[in-house]
Design a protein around this motif. Structure first.
Motif, mmCIF file in Angstrom:
data_model
loop_
_atom_site.group_PDB
_atom_site.id
_atom_site.type_symbol
_atom_site.label_atom_id
_atom_site.label_comp_id
_atom_site.label_asym_id
_atom_site.label_seq_id
_atom_site.Cartn_x
_atom_site.Cartn_y
_atom_site.Cartn_z
ATOM 1 N N GLU A 1 0.831 -1.207 0.000
ATOM 2 C CA GLU A 1 0.000 0.000 0.000
ATOM 3 C C GLU A 1 0.867 1.260 0.000
ATOM 4 O O GLU A 1 0.572 2.227 -0.708
ATOM 5 N N MET A 2 1.940 1.262 0.786
ATOM 6 C CA MET A 2 2.835 2.415 0.831
ATOM 7 C C MET A 2 3.452 2.681 -0.539
ATOM 8 O O MET A 2 3.493 3.822 -1.008
ATOM 9 N N VAL A 3 3.919 1.620 -1.196
ATOM 10 C CA VAL A 3 4.592 1.779 -2.483
ATOM 11 C C VAL A 3 3.596 2.248 -3.550
ATOM 12 O O VAL A 3 3.871 3.186 -4.310
ATOM 13 N N ARG A 4 2.452 1.618 -3.616
ATOM 14 C CA ARG A 4 1.485 1.965 -4.651
ATOM 15 C C ARG A 4 0.912 3.354 -4.457
ATOM 16 O O ARG A 4 0.538 4.012 -5.438
ATOM 17 N N SER A 5 0.851 3.832 -3.210
ATOM 18 C CA SER A 5 0.352 5.183 -2.971
ATOM 19 C C SER A 5 1.278 6.237 -3.566
ATOM 20 O O SER A 5 0.881 7.387 -3.738
#
Length: 244
Positions: A90-94
Motif C-alpha cells: 500500500e505504501m509503495v502503490r500510494s
C-alpha cells in the motif's frame, strides 16, 4: 578562520567527469552504467580510482551496485512515513510505484535472544520466522525477517505469504489488529543473508528499521527487522510538539 582546501584527489576529480554518464544512465529504463572496463577506457583512469569514486557516490546514495550486474544510478527514494504504518504494498502503490514480494523462507524456530526479549518470551520458546525480499519497480530494496507468536497465529505458514499482507491476515483470519507500534532505527551493513536476498555486496550500507507490533489489547504479537538499501528510502515523521 582558515580556509578548508578543496578536495583535489583523483577520485574527486573523476566524479565530475562521471556526471554525464550518470545523467545518461538515469534516462535508461534499467538505469545501468557502462561496465567498469568501459568506464575505465572512456575516462582514461585506473580501476582503483574509479572504484573509489563510485564507492563515494554509493555512500551518498547516488549509485548502487548489484552482484554480477554492475553499477546503476539510484532511482528516487521511497517516502517511508513511520506514523502512517502502511503495509508495504500500500505504501509503495500510494506513491505510483510498483511493489512485489518474494517469499524466501517460512518456518518455526527457537526464538533468537533479541526476539525473545522483544516479545517477552522465555528461553527456548518458539516463534514463526518468515523471511521475504521486497521489490520496488522490480528492484530488490528490502530484506525483512518477521518473527510471530504461534499461539496468536496458528497455521499462518499455510497461507500464500508472498501475496498476502500479514496485517490483513491478522485482521481477516485471526481477529487481531495492530494497535501500537514501537520502532528502533539504526544504520548497519548488509549481512550475507540480506545481501544475497538483495543481489547486493555483503557489507554494503543499509538502513535498519525494527518494528514491534502490539495488538488492540497491548500484547506484543510480532516483530520485524527490515534491512533497506540505504539509498532506497527517506524516513519521514510528523509530530505536534508538546508544551509551550
Amino acid at each position: 578562520m582558515p580556509t578548508v582546501p578543496a578536495d583535489t584527489s583523483p577520485a574527486h576529480r573523476l566524479r565530475e567527469r562521471l556526471a554525464p554518464l550518470l545523467s545518461l544512465a538515469a534516462t535508461r529504463v534499467d538505469r545501468r552504467l557502462p561496465s567498469e572496463r568501459d568506464m575505465m577506457a572512456s575516462l582514461q583512469t585506473t580501476r582503483i580510482t574509479l572504484r573509489e569514486a563510485l564507492n563515494e557516490l554509493e555512500a551518498e546514495g547516488c549509485v548502487y551496485r548489484e552482484n554480477r550486474r554492475g553499477w546503476f544510478v539510484s532511482p528516487p527514494r521511497l517516502r517511508y512515513d513511520l506514523l502512517a504504518c502502511l503495509p508495504f504494498h500500500e505504501m509503495v502503490r500510494s506513491q505510483q510505484r510498483s511493489a512485489r514480494t518474494l517469499l524466501l523462507s517460512a518456518e518455526e524456530v527457537i526464538a533468537p535472544v533479541k526476539v525473545a526479549r522483544r516479545l517477552g518470551l522465555a528461553e527456548g520458546e518458539r516463534v514463526y520466522r518468515i523471511c521475504r525480499a521486497r521489490l520496488v519497480d522490480e528492484r530488490r530494496v528490502l530484506y525483512v525477517e518477521h518473527h510471530l507468536l504461534p499461539r496468536c497465529f496458528p497455521a499462518i505458514l499455510d497461507f500464500d505469504l508472498a501475496r498476502e499482507s500479514l496485517t490483513e491476515l491478522y485482521r481477516r483470519e485471526y481477529g487481531i489488529r495492530v494497535g501500537r507500534v514501537s520502532y528502533e532505527l539504526g544504520t548497519c551493513v548488509l549481512s550475507s543473508d540480506a545481501a544475497g536476498a538483495l543481489n547486493a555486496v555483503r557489507g554494503s550500507p543499509a538502513q535498519r528499521i525494527t518494528r514491534i507490533n502490539h495488538d488492540q489489547n497491548g500484547r506484543a504479537i510480532d516483530c520485524d527487522d527490515e534491512y533497506w538499501r540505504h539509498d532506497a528510502i527517506e524516513l519521514t515523521l510528523s509530530a505536534a510538539p508538546q508544551g509551550g
